[in-house]
Design a protein around this motif. Structure first.
Motif, PDB file in Angstrom:
ATOM      1  N   GLN A  85       0.828  -1.206   0.000  1.00 46.89           N
ATOM      2  CA  GLN A  85       0.000   0.000   0.000  1.00 46.89           C
ATOM      3  C   GLN A  85       0.865   1.261   0.000  1.00 46.89           C
ATOM      4  O   GLN A  85       0.361   2.364   0.191  1.00 46.89           O
ATOM      5  N   LEU A 142      -4.536  -3.323   6.025  1.00 41.17           N
ATOM      6  CA  LEU A 142      -5.338  -2.471   5.133  1.00 41.17           C
ATOM      7  C   LEU A 142      -6.001  -1.352   5.929  1.00 41.17           C
ATOM      8  O   LEU A 142      -6.030  -0.199   5.496  1.00 41.17           O
ATOM      9  N   ASN A 143      -6.522  -1.686   7.104  1.00 43.40           N
ATOM     10  CA  ASN A 143      -7.164  -0.658   7.914  1.00 43.40           C
ATOM     11  C   ASN A 143      -6.141   0.360   8.420  1.00 43.40           C
ATOM     12  O   ASN A 143      -6.432   1.558   8.489  1.00 43.40           O
ATOM     13  N   ARG A 167      -7.968   1.910   4.945  1.00 42.85           N
ATOM     14  CA  ARG A 167      -9.132   1.239   4.366  1.00 42.85           C
ATOM     15  C   ARG A 167     -10.125   0.907   5.483  1.00 42.85           C
ATOM     16  O   ARG A 167      -9.857   1.177   6.660  1.00 42.85           O
ATOM     17  N   HIS A 168     -11.226   0.296   5.087  1.00 44.87           N
ATOM     18  CA  HIS A 168     -12.282   0.018   6.059  1.00 44.87           C
ATOM     19  C   HIS A 168     -12.742  -1.407   5.790  1.00 44.87           C
ATOM     20  O   HIS A 168     -13.725  -1.646   5.094  1.00 44.87           O
ATOM     21  N   LYS A 169     -11.979  -2.357   6.327  1.00 45.62           N
ATOM     22  CA  LYS A 169     -12.264  -3.748   5.990  1.00 45.62           C
ATOM     23  C   LYS A 169     -12.505  -4.545   7.258  1.00 45.62           C
ATOM     24  O   LYS A 169     -11.781  -4.431   8.237  1.00 45.62           O
TER      25      LYS A 169
END
Lengths: 460, 414
Positions: free
Chosen positions: A23, A327-328, A332-334
């Motif tokens: 990322q 990811l968070n 992100r919002h996973k």
């Protein structure tokens, strides 16, 4: 560039590190030992290497049944080579992770980390030098360690944890396994085939507590016929190191047992001590660090993933949680999703399951239909000379959704992927109607089990 | 690699789509899910979302130009990227914005969706379990948003949607509330007041504010009458009352509504509110005027329960004992003028409903069946529907379905 610190280089940690690097973040990974964590160094991989040696031995011992004769030659176990092979597989895998760290430009620091503040870590490196690392967000993935019995701590000689039990100097003549869960059963399956007299003591009323009883029964029968003594609903009372004697209680009777070695496999404890979590107010207890469904701790920019969060202690769950946490941490919002987590037990025969067990399904649904198919009626299993075990599939009759699949039998841990796909994809049995399974394969047993639900199995 | 945005196919019959407006220029950054353009196809207009994140590299189809579905209309990628036509690109059909930007408030009893979502229903990504659950609950999957991979609708999404529906109370009191108003008919000058006034306003407003029209069909109910006669004694023995023709006609309408949820919807504030339950209004003529008691959740009732409800509602209506909550919240209405000898007629919609079924007088008629003339019992049916919501063909299919149930009455029992 935003900096992300990852503590722990096991399945959750190294996957989180790679994900964050992909990322575009600057990533620092801190681990006090070899990369790869328990999985690569003391768990999944080395035990499977040992199991494969036991498997080969068993095949050779039964070669005569396949028409391959070694006439008077008796197979000899070269324990040194067995260990070497195991270690070399481990080393290759660890090197593989080191390569991945380099490839993703991740800085790896060997040392122990503790929080100084909400934004800094102090790292005590292996050469005793100290370093302070600042970060924007942090992912804690310190894993877990084998749980100890309060009255009989690990001594590295007679009372062993699973890590030690896989690198014994020689094959013990007798082995007492305390705890008949996944780890205990796998070691029973390894050492009993190497000729060790194995005894299992399990507190619950079945091996593999929590797994489908039918599947546990298949394993129970097989271990028993391989000479393993199994005591369920039994409890260990004491371990006397001097006399190498255990005392346990079974059906109200107190029994003494002498054993060369003892393996204590009664679960694992999240590794939270030494991180100085209290200092920054991260909530954790004996069950591990508390996280929400985004793998976020109560300190919003600090995440945790893998065994250290408790829950399901499996490497592939740690991979998933590590990915979600990273990811968070990258904005992100996973959510973590545990709907379809396969559970694999590498015994002989293998046992694998996904989704609900029959007991759980009956608790959650008013009506549950089951379909079963025995490997005894499967041609490929016969050819492999492994006709014991079966497939069980569970569905609910309203939408015909597949709720769970359990397999005890040859290659169960590979076959379960089909069940994982069904449950992950939320498939219904009707979608699988007219499904063509290749012939002759073990997979046919799954299709037949599904067909029996509708009374359409052909080969049963 | 550049993402190739293609013209989506909005339904099986779509031959060509036109970009009506580009919301972005070449060089603009776009987010995944951002509305990048409006497209239209014949009567349908909808927004499309960006399938990925990056820079709008190229607009391949200018505003106003029609292209077949599947044609690349734009490319999205990194600033330094070159667009290679065909082959190399990652293809991604532009996804259709399925939800308005602000989700429907949780307090309304219906799922709201912008008009276009309906037409995308045929190509919705949804798991098999989720599809079956939605179908059983009469939930239009076009109105759901998916949280699974690539926006796939999962079982959990449907469960969430269903919970939202069930948590909500019964429909809010609608315009019918005044129906139960006090009766003040004893005035010599007979001003327009009370129930009469309510009816006057509502009927006038219905005609002014919708695009209603009526279609007619005839159902051969000879078999149904036989069934009714044959079942009369056993049914009466078991349930106390025999089943009436009205019971069967109502049941047929409910079954058809469940299969055609659009006929069970309402148009409010430019959004289609599709009702997940059938709350059936039954027009009952009283001396003072018309009342429409409502059978709530009629879809959940067995034939005998339905029959009992109809009887009870009619009785309460005649005895003037209907509470206002018993006259509100209907999603479709049935009106019957058969007892007066009326055949076909043009019922007026009961706003905000999308349809009303008019039942005429059954009459025995000579009918050719093959080569022979037979005495058959023929029931005239009239369906008024709102053309803003429902086109002629689907309305006809809906009416034909009712006819089908009436002509094959056993199909209503299974």
């Amino acid at each position: 560039m935003e900096k992300i610190a990852v503590i722990g280089g096991g399945p959750a940690g190294y996957v989180a590190a790679i994900t964050a690097a992909q990322q575009g973040k600057e990533v620092i990974l801190i681990d006090h030992s070899n990369l790869g964590g328990t999985c690569l160094n003391k768990g999944c991989m080395p035990t499977k290497a040992l199991l494969e040696s036991a498997e080969v031995l068993e095949k050779v011992q039964h070669a005569g049944e396949f028409g391959i004769s070694f006439s008077s030659v008796k197979p000899v176990i070269d324990w040194g080579t067995v260990q070497q092979r195991k270690n070399s597989i481990r080393d290759q895998l660890v090197a593989g992770i080191q390569y991945l760290m380099k490839k993703n430009r991740i800085t790896v620091i060997q040392g122990k980390a503790r929080f100084l503040t909400e934004k800094t870590l102090q790292v005590l490196e292996v050469d005793d030098s100290e370093k302070v690392i600042d970060f924007h967000s942090c992912i804690i993935a310190t894993g877990s360690k084998p749980a100890e019995l309060p009255f009989a701590p690990f001594d590295g000689d007679w009372v062993n944890d699973s890590g030690k039990a896989m690198e014994l100097d020689s094959i013990p003549a007798s082995l007492l396994i305390v705890g008949g869960g996944v780890i205990g059963c796998e070691f029973a399956s390894i050492y009993s085939r190497f000729g060790t007299k194995v005894t299992i003591i399990e507190m619950a009323d079945q091996l593999l507590p929590g797994e489908d009883e039918d599947m546990a029964a298949v394993l129970h029968d097989r271990l028993a016929s391989d000479g393993v003594e199994i005591h369920t609903s039994a409890s260990l009372k004491s371990l006397d190191t001097d006399s190498r004697t255990a005392i346990y209680e079974d059906a109200g009777r107190s029994i003494e047992l002498k054993a060369d070695k003892v393996l204590v496999s009664v679960g694992r404890t999240p590794l939270v001590s030494g991180l100085n979590l209290e200092a920054i107010g991260i909530i954790a207890d004996r069950g591990g660090i508390h996280v929400n469904e985004f793998m976020q701790t109560n300190v919003p920019h600090i995440y945790a993933a893998g065994d250290v969060t408790g829950g399901i202690l499996l490497a592939h769950v740690a991979f998933h949680e590590g990915t979600v946490a990273a990811l968070n941490a990258c904005g992100r919002h996973k959510r973590a999703n545990y709907r379809a987590v396969p559970r694999c037990i590498y015994t002989s025969p293998e046992i694998a399951s996904v989704g609900l067990t029959e007991k759980q399904a009956r608790e959650q649904y008013a009506e549950v239909k089951t379909g079963e198919f025995s490997f005894g009626a499967n041609g490929k299993a016969m050819i492999l000379n492994e006709p014991s075990g079966k497939v069980k599939v569970l569905i609910e009759p309203q939408y015909n959704e597949v709720l769970g699949l359990s397999i005890a039998g040859p290659r169960a841990t590979e076959l379960i992927g089909q069940g994982t796909l069904m449950i992950h994809g939320e498939l219904t049995v009707d979608v699988l109607e007219d499904f063509i399974a290749a012939h002759p394969t073990l997979s046919e047993a799954i299709s037949e089990a599904i067909a029996t639900i509708k009374g359409q199995a052909v080969h049963a | 690699m550049a993402i190739n945005v293609v013209m989506p196919k909005l339904g099986m019959a779509m031959k060509e789509g036109t970009v009506s407006v580009w919301n972005k220029k070449v060089g603009d950054p776009v987010q995944k899910g951002e509305l990048i353009a409006s497209i239209n196809s014949e009567k349908i207009e909808m927004e499309i979302e960006s399938p990925g994140e990056g820079i709008l590299l190229e607009i391949a189809v200018e505003e106003g130009k029609g292209v077949p579905p599947g044609t690349p209309i734009a490319y999205i990628g990194q600033p330094d990227e070159k667009v290679v036509s065909g082959g190399a690109q990652e293809e991604a059909a532009a996804s259709i914005a399925a939800e308005p930007e602000t989700a429907a408030p949780a307090s309304t009893p219906v799922k709201e969706s912008p008009l276009p979502a309906r037409t995308s229903a045929g190509k919705v990504k949804i798991s098999p379990v989720a599809r079956k659950m939605a179908a059983e609950a009469n939930l239009d999957i076009g109105t759901l948003s998916g949280t699974g991979p690539g926006g796939r609708i999962t079982k959990e999404d449907v469960q969430t949607a269903l919970e939202n529906v069930s948590q909500e109370s019964m429909p809010e009191p609608s315009e019918q509330k005044g129906n139960a108003a006090k009766t003040s008919t004893e005035q010599l000058s007979r001003p327009l007041a009370g129930m009469r006034k309510v009816i006057a306003e509502r009927m006038h407003s219905s005609l002014q504010n919708s695009a209603q029209l009526t279609i007619h069909m005839k159902a051969d109910i000879t078999e149904l009458k036989n069934l009714q006669t044959q079942s009369a004694e056993p049914v009466k023995r078991r349930f106390g009352e025999k089943l009436t023709l009205t019971d069967f006609i109502t049941r047929a309408a409910i079954l058809a509504l469940q299969a055609h949820p659009l006929m069970n919807s309402a148009l409010k504030n430019d959004s289609i509110q599709e009702n997940t339950n059938v709350h059936l209004g039954m027009a009952v003529a009283l001396e003072k005027g018309l009342v429409v008691p409502v059978i709530k959740d009629a879809g959940n009732l067995s034939l005998s329960q339905l029959s009992a409800s109809i009887r009870e509602m009619a009785k309460k209506a005649r005895e003037n004992q209907l509470g206002s909550e018993e006259m509100t919240g209907s999603t479709f209405t049935i009106t019957n003028l058969g007892q007066y000898g009326v055949e076909h007629f043009t019922p007026i919609l009961n706003p905000p409903e999308a349809g009303i079924l008019g039942v005429g007088a059954a009459e025995d008629q000579p009918v050719y069946r093959g080569e022979s003339l037979e005495r058959r019992s023929i029931l005239p049916l009239s369906l008024t529907f709102d053309h803003r919501l429902v086109d002629g063909a689907p309305a006809a299919i809906f009416l034909r379905e009712i006819k089908g149930y009436l002509e094959e009455p056993f199909s209503m029992l299974v």
